[in-house]
Design an enzyme around this catalytic site. Structure first.
Site, PDB file in Angstrom:
ATOM      1  N   HIS A 180       0.834  -1.193   0.000  1.00 42.44           N
ATOM      2  CA  HIS A 180       0.000   0.000   0.000  1.00 42.44           C
ATOM      3  C   HIS A 180       0.873   1.248   0.000  1.00 42.44           C
ATOM      4  O   HIS A 180       2.084   1.187   0.189  1.00 42.44           O
ATOM      5  CB  HIS A 180      -0.969   0.021   1.195  1.00 42.44           C
ATOM      6  CG  HIS A 180      -0.333   0.234   2.531  1.00 42.44           C
ATOM      7  ND1 HIS A 180      -1.064   0.471   3.671  1.00 42.44           N
ATOM      8  CD2 HIS A 180       0.964   0.259   2.920  1.00 42.44           C
ATOM      9  CE1 HIS A 180      -0.256   0.618   4.698  1.00 42.44           C
ATOM     10  NE2 HIS A 180       0.979   0.503   4.277  1.00 42.44           N
TER      11      HIS A 180
ATOM     12  N   CYS B 204       5.997   6.153   4.625  1.00 40.85           N
ATOM     13  CA  CYS B 204       4.823   5.399   4.156  1.00 40.85           C
ATOM     14  C   CYS B 204       4.176   6.069   2.949  1.00 40.85           C
ATOM     15  O   CYS B 204       3.268   5.509   2.330  1.00 40.85           O
ATOM     16  CB  CYS B 204       3.797   5.250   5.277  1.00 40.85           C
ATOM     17  SG  CYS B 204       4.405   4.258   6.623  1.00 40.85           S
TER      18      CYS B 204
ATOM     19  N   HIS C 125       4.946   0.110  -0.368  1.00 39.64           N
ATOM     20  CA  HIS C 125       5.734  -0.851   0.393  1.00 39.64           C
ATOM     21  C   HIS C 125       4.779  -1.940   0.877  1.00 39.64           C
ATOM     22  O   HIS C 125       3.569  -1.752   0.884  1.00 39.64           O
ATOM     23  CB  HIS C 125       6.419  -0.175   1.590  1.00 39.64           C
ATOM     24  CG  HIS C 125       5.439   0.450   2.526  1.00 39.64           C
ATOM     25  ND1 HIS C 125       4.931   1.716   2.340  1.00 39.64           N
ATOM     26  CD2 HIS C 125       4.824  -0.039   3.629  1.00 39.64           C
ATOM     27  CE1 HIS C 125       4.066   1.983   3.289  1.00 39.64           C
ATOM     28  NE2 HIS C 125       3.967   0.937   4.086  1.00 39.64           N
TER      29      HIS C 125
ATOM     30  N   HIS D 135       3.479  -5.252   3.510  1.00 38.44           N
ATOM     31  CA  HIS D 135       3.375  -5.744   4.884  1.00 38.44           C
ATOM     32  C   HIS D 135       2.921  -7.196   4.844  1.00 38.44           C
ATOM     33  O   HIS D 135       2.183  -7.588   3.948  1.00 38.44           O
ATOM     34  CB  HIS D 135       2.317  -4.966   5.678  1.00 38.44           C
ATOM     35  CG  HIS D 135       2.693  -3.559   5.956  1.00 38.44           C
ATOM     36  ND1 HIS D 135       3.637  -3.208   6.897  1.00 38.44           N
ATOM     37  CD2 HIS D 135       2.258  -2.398   5.407  1.00 38.44           C
ATOM     38  CE1 HIS D 135       3.755  -1.882   6.917  1.00 38.44           C
ATOM     39  NE2 HIS D 135       2.931  -1.362   6.016  1.00 38.44           N
TER      40      HIS D 135
ATOM     41  N   HIS E 127      -1.583 -10.573  -1.824  1.00 34.63           N
ATOM     42  CA  HIS E 127      -0.677 -10.175  -2.906  1.00 34.63           C
ATOM     43  C   HIS E 127      -1.248  -9.068  -3.793  1.00 34.63           C
ATOM     44  O   HIS E 127      -0.933  -9.001  -4.983  1.00 34.63           O
ATOM     45  CB  HIS E 127      -0.242 -11.380  -3.742  1.00 34.63           C
ATOM     46  CG  HIS E 127       0.858 -12.142  -3.080  1.00 34.63           C
ATOM     47  ND1 HIS E 127       0.639 -13.014  -2.035  1.00 34.63           N
ATOM     48  CD2 HIS E 127       2.197 -12.145  -3.277  1.00 34.63           C
ATOM     49  CE1 HIS E 127       1.793 -13.512  -1.640  1.00 34.63           C
ATOM     50  NE2 HIS E 127       2.759 -12.997  -2.364  1.00 34.63           N
TER      51      HIS E 127
ATOM     52  N   GLU F  62      -0.022  -4.949  11.623  1.00 33.22           N
ATOM     53  CA  GLU F  62       0.618  -4.523  10.371  1.00 33.22           C
ATOM     54  C   GLU F  62       2.104  -4.852  10.450  1.00 33.22           C
ATOM     55  O   GLU F  62       2.734  -5.256   9.473  1.00 33.22           O
ATOM     56  CB  GLU F  62       0.390  -3.019  10.227  1.00 33.22           C
ATOM     57  CG  GLU F  62       0.931  -2.395   8.978  1.00 33.22           C
ATOM     58  CD  GLU F  62       0.807  -0.882   9.070  1.00 33.22           C
ATOM     59  OE1 GLU F  62       0.051  -0.311   8.278  1.00 33.22           O
ATOM     60  OE2 GLU F  62       1.468  -0.275   9.932  1.00 33.22           O
TER      61      GLU F  62
HETATM   62 NI    NI Z   1       2.613   0.586   5.573  1.00 33.40          NI
END
Ligand code: NI
Length: 144
Positions: free
Chosen positions: A14, A33, A39, A41, A80, A130
């Protein structure tokens, strides 16, 4: 009354970015972020249910039914994926873990009666990790 929690995992990427704000405001608000390329998670989602123990089965929730619903409503939709680009719910909503938690809880709530038509079990809460340090929790009765 028992509380039964089942844990699931999915990987997704995200970017935290609000289109209405300037590039600078976004960077200030979200820091790294906000990186334009996003990136990933490894999200850990815990779904907690509540109910009495069924006399016949000795169980408070049929976990196979829960797994099936979570697979359809959560894992199939998010696994994914790039949450910003590929998930309709986040077209105009920033995919923070708070908003992801709301979306997961809302969608489980919406399909709950189909899977569990009886009085029990009920959906109690959804918890999302997260990262090991960032944990978000929402109670099902706190959202519409
Ligand atoms: Ni993040």
């Amino acid at each position: 009354m028992f509380r039964v929690t089942r844990r699931y995992e999915f990987a997704a990427s995200h970017r935290l970015h609000v289109a209405q704000l300037s590039e600078e405001e976004n960077r200030r608000l979200y820091g790294k972020c906000n990186n334009p390329y996003g990136h990933g998670h490894n999200y850990v989602v815990e779904v907690s249910t509540r109910g009495p123990v069924d006399r016949a089965t000795g169980r408070a929730v049929d976990t196979a039914l829960l797994d099936e619903m979570v697979a359809r409503q959560v894992l199939d939709r998010f696994e994914h994926r790039n949450l910003n680009a590929e998930v309709e719910a986040f077209e105009r909503v920033v995919p923070t873990s708070e908003n992801l938690g709301v979306e997961i809880c809302r969608s489980l709530k919406a399909h709950w009666k189909q899977t569990f038509p009886g009085e029990w079990p009920k959906l109690e809460k959804v918890r999302i990790a997260e990262t090991p340090r960032n944990i978000f929790e929402i109670r099902a009765d706190e959202i519409e």
